[in-house]
Scaffold this motif. Structure first.
Motif, PDB file in Angstrom:
ATOM      1  N   ASN A  83      -3.476   2.994   1.615  1.00  0.00           N
ATOM      2  CA  ASN A  83      -3.282   4.282   2.269  1.00  0.00           C
ATOM      3  C   ASN A  83      -2.486   5.130   1.300  1.00  0.00           C
ATOM      4  O   ASN A  83      -1.308   4.919   1.091  1.00  0.00           O
ATOM      5  CB  ASN A  83      -2.537   4.125   3.593  1.00  0.00           C
ATOM      6  N   ALA A 134     -13.570   2.487   3.947  1.00  0.00           N
ATOM      7  CA  ALA A 134     -12.715   1.561   4.678  1.00  0.00           C
ATOM      8  C   ALA A 134     -13.515   0.887   5.785  1.00  0.00           C
ATOM      9  O   ALA A 134     -14.298   1.536   6.487  1.00  0.00           O
ATOM     10  CB  ALA A 134     -11.507   2.292   5.262  1.00  0.00           C
ATOM     11  N   SER A 160      -9.118   0.099  10.374  1.00  0.00           N
ATOM     12  CA  SER A 160      -7.677   0.218  10.177  1.00  0.00           C
ATOM     13  C   SER A 160      -6.928  -0.478  11.310  1.00  0.00           C
ATOM     14  O   SER A 160      -7.489  -0.762  12.374  1.00  0.00           O
ATOM     15  CB  SER A 160      -7.278   1.696  10.127  1.00  0.00           C
ATOM     16  N   CYS A 161      -5.621  -0.745  11.041  1.00  0.00           N
ATOM     17  CA  CYS A 161      -4.752  -1.300  12.060  1.00  0.00           C
ATOM     18  C   CYS A 161      -3.360  -0.699  11.878  1.00  0.00           C
ATOM     19  O   CYS A 161      -3.045  -0.142  10.817  1.00  0.00           O
ATOM     20  CB  CYS A 161      -4.708  -2.829  11.999  1.00  0.00           C
ATOM     21  N   LYS A 162      -2.571  -0.763  12.897  1.00  0.00           N
ATOM     22  CA  LYS A 162      -1.222  -0.204  12.866  1.00  0.00           C
ATOM     23  C   LYS A 162      -0.215  -1.334  12.638  1.00  0.00           C
ATOM     24  O   LYS A 162      -0.125  -2.275  13.427  1.00  0.00           O
ATOM     25  CB  LYS A 162      -0.909   0.508  14.175  1.00  0.00           C
ATOM     26  N   ASP A 216       3.688   6.250   4.578  1.00  0.00           N
ATOM     27  CA  ASP A 216       2.818   5.169   5.025  1.00  0.00           C
ATOM     28  C   ASP A 216       2.932   3.956   4.114  1.00  0.00           C
ATOM     29  O   ASP A 216       2.052   3.099   4.082  1.00  0.00           O
ATOM     30  CB  ASP A 216       1.361   5.638   5.093  1.00  0.00           C
ATOM     31  N   THR A 270      -0.154   3.041   9.242  1.00  0.00           N
ATOM     32  CA  THR A 270      -1.606   2.826   9.307  1.00  0.00           C
ATOM     33  C   THR A 270      -2.067   2.100   8.061  1.00  0.00           C
ATOM     34  O   THR A 270      -1.811   2.547   6.925  1.00  0.00           O
ATOM     35  CB  THR A 270      -2.356   4.156   9.426  1.00  0.00           C
ATOM     36  N   VAL A 271      -2.733   0.980   8.272  1.00  0.00           N
ATOM     37  CA  VAL A 271      -3.236   0.168   7.162  1.00  0.00           C
ATOM     38  C   VAL A 271      -4.767   0.229   7.193  1.00  0.00           C
ATOM     39  O   VAL A 271      -5.379  -0.097   8.221  1.00  0.00           O
ATOM     40  CB  VAL A 271      -2.754  -1.296   7.277  1.00  0.00           C
ATOM     41  N   TYR A 272      -5.376   0.668   6.078  1.00  0.00           N
ATOM     42  CA  TYR A 272      -6.830   0.703   5.951  1.00  0.00           C
ATOM     43  C   TYR A 272      -7.272  -0.496   5.130  1.00  0.00           C
ATOM     44  O   TYR A 272      -6.695  -0.779   4.072  1.00  0.00           O
ATOM     45  CB  TYR A 272      -7.301   1.993   5.276  1.00  0.00           C
ATOM     46  N   GLN A 294       0.852  -1.192   0.000  1.00  0.00           N
ATOM     47  CA  GLN A 294       0.000   0.000   0.000  1.00  0.00           C
ATOM     48  C   GLN A 294       0.886   1.238   0.000  1.00  0.00           C
ATOM     49  O   GLN A 294       2.051   1.190   0.385  1.00  0.00           O
ATOM     50  CB  GLN A 294      -0.915   0.036   1.230  1.00  0.00           C
ATOM     51  N   ILE A 340      -5.915  -3.504   0.968  1.00  0.00           N
ATOM     52  CA  ILE A 340      -5.305  -2.562   1.909  1.00  0.00           C
ATOM     53  C   ILE A 340      -4.837  -1.368   1.102  1.00  0.00           C
ATOM     54  O   ILE A 340      -4.337  -1.505  -0.027  1.00  0.00           O
ATOM     55  CB  ILE A 340      -4.149  -3.211   2.691  1.00  0.00           C
TER      56      ILE A 340
END
Length: 791
Positions: free
Chosen positions: A134, A99, A102-104, A140, A74-76, A27, A132
Motif C-alpha cells: 500500500n 490486487a 484487501s484486509c484491515k 498505512d 489497509t493491506v492489499y 508495506q 503486500i
C-alpha cells in the motif's frame, strides 16, 4: 480432501534501501523513507494446484504500524511476479497484476485472522508466493512479523470426455475419465429422455460404451436426441464429486417402420371367372399390420399402382383397363419421417371384344361357287375372341329381302371356313340384306352385308384401287370421274386440298404478275393483295405479296416500334408508338432508304431564293416533288456537314451521308457506293431553310452579386451544358471557380485551408444554389452559363 496450515517466510523490499532480510514483511512508507513491499512465501502451498479450494484464512501478527489516527491499516495482497521463495533478484518488480483483495490489519502487536477467499483461485492455480503493498502514505505503513494460511480443500471430480460427440445407437463410443489422481475410480451413468442407467463402475481412465438401440423409444418423433453422461469420482468409498458431458444419439438408418402386408382381392367381377379380367372387374388392395419401430407411430399411408392411388390403408381401383401384371406399392411413413414399402402384383387376363378379320358375303351356287345370279349365298368369315375360362364364340347369319322389315331365323356359321345358306331361294333380281352376328359370352358384333342384284356395276383391281366411270389406275384411291352427289353426311379424317389454295386474287393484275407465284408461299408471313392493306394497316407502298412484321419494345415498357418488310422486294417501313398509354398513337410509316447508287451528287441551290434569315440547307426525300416522307437538315456556315443515318429493320444504320455547302452549291457525299438518288420511288431534293439555332459556343453571365449566406435562384440554368460558379472561400483566399454539369451536383470551394460548401437543386430549368457552410466568411459573386447556343 483436507484442511492444511502453511507458515510464511517473510521479506520486504524498500525502494530506497533495497531488500531486507529481517523475517518480516512490510508495506507503505516509514518515517519518510522509501516505499516498502512485503513478500510472503508459503512452502508447500503449490501442492494444492488443481484442487478445489473451499476456504482460505490468513492469520497475521502485526509488529509495527505507521503514524496517524486510524486504528487499522489497509493491506492489499498481490500475486508475486516470482514464485517458489524469497527472491532478492526481483528488485522493484515483485508485484504482478492487480490486487487480489484487501484486509484491515490492527495496529501494533496484535494477531488477527482474516477471511481471504479472494486468494482461492490463485492457490488452485499453484501460486505459493504473494506480496503486500500500500503505497499511499506512511499512515498505512504496517509490518507483519508472522503469517500463516489455513486452506480447506478437496480433490476435484473428473471431467469426462467422449471420442465422438454424436454416436449412432448400436455403435460404440469411448468415455475418457482423466483423473487427477490415479487412485481415483469412477462410476459412469447416462440419462436419455426418460431412460437412465449405469454404464460402468470402478473405471480408472476410460471405458467403451454401446448405447442400446432401444433408446430410440425415447425419441419416437425424431431421428436424433441429446442425452447426458455423468461421471462420479470416488476416492475409495468417498464421492469427491460429479461432472457430466453431453452426447447426441442418432437412430440407425435400419430403424424403419414395418410396412405390413398388402393383400389384393377381386372386386365387382363381371366376368364371373373369379379372375382379374381386362375390362370386367376391379381390384381392392388392403394394407394390414403396418407398425412403427422403437416407439414411432405410423403417420401416413399411400397405395399406388396402375395409375391409381389412395392415401389410406385401402385402394379400390377403377375398371382394369390393361392386361398384364400390375404392381401396387404400399408405403408407410412413421413419426420420425422414416418410410417402408411393400408390394403386391396382380395378373390381369387380356380380353378383347369379338373381332372379324374377314367377312365376305356373296351369291353362289349350291356348292359354294361364286355366281353373279346365284340363288344361294356364302359366308366366309375369320373371327377372333378371347378364350378365357368359360368363354365361347358363336357365329350366326340371318337374311331378309331389303324390302322386308325383319330378319329370318339365324343359322350357324363356321369360323375360318365357308358356309352356304339360302337353300336356293335367293332371287337373282332381288336385293337382300345379310346380318352376320359374332358373339362371345360378354359381347357381340353385328356385320351387315348386301347381296346386290346381278345388274350392279363395279370395277375393282387388287392393289390398284377402285374407279367409277373410268379405269382404276391409282393405288389405294377411289377415283371418280363422274359428278358426285353425297346425300348423307361426309366425314373426312384426312385433309382437303385445292389447286387454288395458294393463288393470290388480284383486284387488278400487275404487269408480269403470276397468279400462282410461289414467291409468296412463305410460312409465317402475312399475304396481302393489291389495294387491300387492312391486315397490317400497312403503308401505301406495301403493295402485294408476303410480308414479315417485326415488333420491338413491348415487353420492356419502352415505346413500341413496328417494322414491316416485303419478302419479294426487300423494301421495309417503320413506325413508332408516340404514347405509352392506351389507346396507342403512332407516327406515320417511314420507308427505310436503300438501293443507293453513286458516291457523290451535286445539289444546285438557287442563291437568289436564299433570304438573310435562311442560314442552312435541307434535304428532302419522297416519291414525288413536294411529297415529304422524310426530311433532314443541318445548319450551314461556310462548310456545314450533315450526317444522315438511315435505319434498317434491325435498327442499325445502313448508310451515312454528308452534305457540304460552299457558296451556292451543296454537295452530297455517301460513305458507301451504289447510291441511286433518282430511283422512281425515292429521291433527294435540296433547298434552304430558316435556321432556328446557329452553332456558336460561348458563355453568359447568369447572376452576379455577393452571396454569403442563404440561397439564390438562377433562371434558365438548365438550358446550358454547365454552370460556372465563382467566389472566394474566405477573406484572405484567392478566387475559386467550380464548373458543374447541370442536374443537381453539389460543390465545395477550398483554398488556403479555408472552404465554403454549397448545394444545387433544380426545379424545371431553374437552379437554386444554397450555402450550407461558410466558416471563413467567403462569398459567391458570379454564376456563368457555358456552352450556350446563340440564335
Amino acid at each position: 480432501m483436507g484442511k492444511n496450515n502453511y507458515k510464511a517466510q517473510l521479506n520486504y523490499y524498500d525502494s530506497k534501501w533495497g531488500w531486507k532480510s529481517e523475517g518480516t514483511a512490510s508495506q507503505g512508507q516509514w518515517d519518510g523513507t522509501g516505499v516498502r513491499t512485503g513478500v510472503l512465501y508459503f512452502p508447500g502451498l503449490a501442492a494444492l494446484k488443481g484442487k478445489i479450494i473451499n476456504s482460505v484464512k490468513l492469520t497475521a501478527t502485526t509488529g509495527q504500524t505507521g503514524y496517524g489516527t486510524a486504528t487499522t491499516k489497509t493491506v492489499y495482497i498481490y500475486n508475486s511476479a516470482s514464485q517458489g521463495g524469497i527472491k532478492t533478484s526481483l528488485n522493484a518488480g515483485h508485484r504482478t497484476g492487480n490486487a487480489l483483495g484487501s484486509c484491515k490489519a490492527p495496529m501494533w502487536d496484535n494477531t488477527k485472522t482474516f477471511d481471504v477467499a479472494f486468494m482461492a483461485a490463485s492457490i488452485a492455480a499453484g501460486y505459493d508466493t504473494y506480496c503486500i503493498y500500500n503505497g499511499s502514505s506512511y499512515t498505512d505503513y504496517l509490518k507483519w512479523t508472522a503469517v500463516t494460511l489455513e486452506v480447506d480443500w478437496q480433490e476435484p471430480a473428473t471431467q469426462p470426455s467422449l471420442s465422438a460427440a454424436t454416436v449412432e445407437m448400436g455403435k460404440s463410443v469411448t468415455i475418457n475419465t482423466p483423473a487427477v489422481n490415479s487412485a481415483y475410480k469412477h462410476t459412469l451413468r447416462y440419462s436419455f429422455g426418460g431412460a437412465s442407467g449405469t454404464i460402468a463402475t470402478g473405471i480408472a481412465s476410460s471405458v467403451s460404451w454401446t448405447p442400446p438401440v432401444s433408446l430410440a423409444n425415447q425419441i419416437p418423433s425424431a431421428t436424433a436426441g441429446s442425452g447426458t453422461i455423468y461421471c462420479d469420482t470416488y476416492s475409495g468409498s468417498t464421492l469427491l464429486g460429479t461432472k457430466s458431458v453431453s452426447i447426441t444419439l442418432t437412430v440407425p438408418g435400419s430403424v424403419v417402420p414395418s410396412a405390413g402386408t398388402l393383400s389384393a382381392a377381386l372386386a365387382e367381377d363381371t366376368s364371373g371367372t373369379g379372375l382379374y379380367v381386362k375390362g370386367m372387374g376391379k381390384a381392392k388392395l388392403t394394407l394390414s399390420g403396418a407398425s412403427g419401430a422403437y416407439g414411432s407411430s405410423i403417420t401416413s399411408y399411400t397405395i399406388t399402382g396402375g395409375g391409381w392411388s389412395a392415401t389410406n390403408g385401402a385402394l379400390t381401383t377403377g375398371t382394369l383397363a390393361s392386361a398384364g401384371n400390375i404392381t401396387f406399392t404400399a408405403t408407410v411413413t412413421d413419426s420420425r419421417g422414416r418410410k417402408a414399402s411393400t408390394t403386391r402384383t396382380i395378373s390381369v387376363i387380356d380380353y378383347t371384344k369379338p373381332g372379324v378379320a374377314v367377312c365376305n358375303v356373296y351369291r353362289c351356287d349350291a356348292d359354294g361357287n361364286r355366281k353373279k345370279a346365284g340363288t344361294y349365298f356364302a359366308v366366309e368369315i375369320n373371327a377372333s375372341y378371347s378364350a378365357i375360362t368359360g368363354n365361347i364364340l358363336n357365329l350366326t347369319a340371318r337374311y331378309k329381302k331389303q324390302s322386308e322389315s325383319s330378319y329370318g331365323t339365324a343359322a350357324d356359321v363356321t369360323n375360318n371356313g365357308k358356309t352356304v345358306l339360302g337353300g336356293g331361294n335367293i332371287g337373282a333380281s332381288t336385293t337382300y340384306d345379310v346380318l352376320v352376328t359374332v358373339a362371345d359370352k360378354y359381347n357381340s358384333l353385328l356385320i351387315q352385308r348386301t347381296l346386290s342384284t346381278k345388274s350392279v356395276l363395279q370395277s375393282f383391281k387388287r392393289s390398284a384401287g377402285a374407279a367409277i366411270g373410268k379405269v382404276a389406275e391409282l393405288a389405294n384411291w377411289l377415283d371418280v370421274a363422274w359428278n358426285t352427289r353425297i346425300r348423307g353426311n361426309l366425314q373426312v379424317d384426312g385433309t382437303i386440298s385445292s389447286a387454288d389454295q395458294y393463288r393470290i386474287k388480284w383486284q387488278t393484275i400487275p404487269d408480269g404478275a403470276d397468279l400462282n407465284d410461289d414467291t409468296y408461299k412463305v410460312p409465317g408471313h402475312y399475304r396481302s393483295t393489291w389495294g387491300q392493306n387492312k391486315i397490317l394497316n400497312a403503308p401505301h407502298g406495301l403493295r402485294y405479296g408476303a410480308f414479315e412484321l417485326v415488333v420491338t419494345g413491348i415487353s420492356d415498357d419502352t415505346y413500341c416500334t413496328q417494322t414491316v418488310k416485303d419478302h419479294a422486294s426487300n423494301r421495309s417501313w417503320v413506325r413508332t408508338q408516340t404514347t405509352w398509354q392506351t389507346p396507342w398513337t403512332w407516327t406515320g410509316w417511314q420507308e427505310n432508304m436503300h438501293h443507293l447508287g453513286a458516291t457523290d451528287h451535286t445539289l444546285s441551290l438557287n442563291e437568289a431564293t436564299k433570304s438573310d434569315t435562311e442560314t442552312g440547307i435541307f434535304l428532302k426525300r419522297g416519291r414525288s416533288a413536294g411529297t415529304k416522307y422524310s426530311y433532314l437538315y443541318e445548319a450551314s456556315d461556310d462548310r456545314a456537314q450533315l450526317s444522315l443515318r438511315q435505319q434498317t429493320p434491325s435498327g442499325k444504320a445502313a448508310v451515312t451521308l454528308r452534305c457540304t455547302y460552299d457558296g451556292s452549291e451543296g454537295v452530297l457525299h455517301s460513305d458507301i457506293s451504289n447510291m441511286n438518288i433518282g430511283a422512281s420511288w425515292g429521291y433527294l431534293n435540296a433547298g434552304y431553310f430558316k435556321s432556328l439555332y446557329a452553332p456558336s459556343l460561348g458563355w453568359k453571365t447568369l447572376w452576379s452579386g455577393k452571396l454569403t449566406s442563404g440561397s439564390i435562384t438562377i433562371t434558365g440554368a438548365k438550358k446550358y451544358a454547365a454552370i460556372l460558379v465563382s467566389g472566394h472561400p474566405g477573406s484572405e483566399a484567392y478566387r475559386t471557380h467550380i464548373c458543374l454539369p447541370t442536374g443537381g451536383i453539389d460543390g465545395q470551394m477550398v483554398t488556403n485551408m479555408v472552404y465554403m460548401y454549397f448545394v444545387t437543386a433544380y426545379s424545371g430549368d431553374d437552379c437554386t444554389i444554397t450555402l450550407k457552410s461558410n466558416p471563413s466568411n467567403g462569398n459567391i459573386d458570379y454564376v456563368w452559363g457555358i456552352v450556350q447556343w446563340k440564335g
